[in-house]
Design a protein around this motif. Sequence first.
Motif: not given
Length: 71
Positions: A22-33, A43-45, A49-51, A53-58
């Motif tokens: 779960l944490a990895g999916a959110v962090v990966l979405g954050l980094v890609l975003g 900047e924040p868009a 979105v990445g966060i 999508l990371g939450i949903v993927a997790g």
Amino acid sequence: MADGHPDPTLRGRDLVGLGGMLAGAVVLGLVLGLLLDKAAGTEPAFTLVGIGLGIVAGIVAFWVRVRSALR
């Protein structure tokens, strides 16, 4: 188990793995975003979105893993 079927309980190591997933999916979405935001200058868009999508993927990966473990 003795009858050849897997034990349907989740052990501590399974729960740690689920938390890491779960944490990895959110962090990966954050980094890609963040990377997309730096490249596009929006900047924040993409970060938001990445966060999201990371939450949903997790959540989806968590559900699939738990469901298969309890079968």
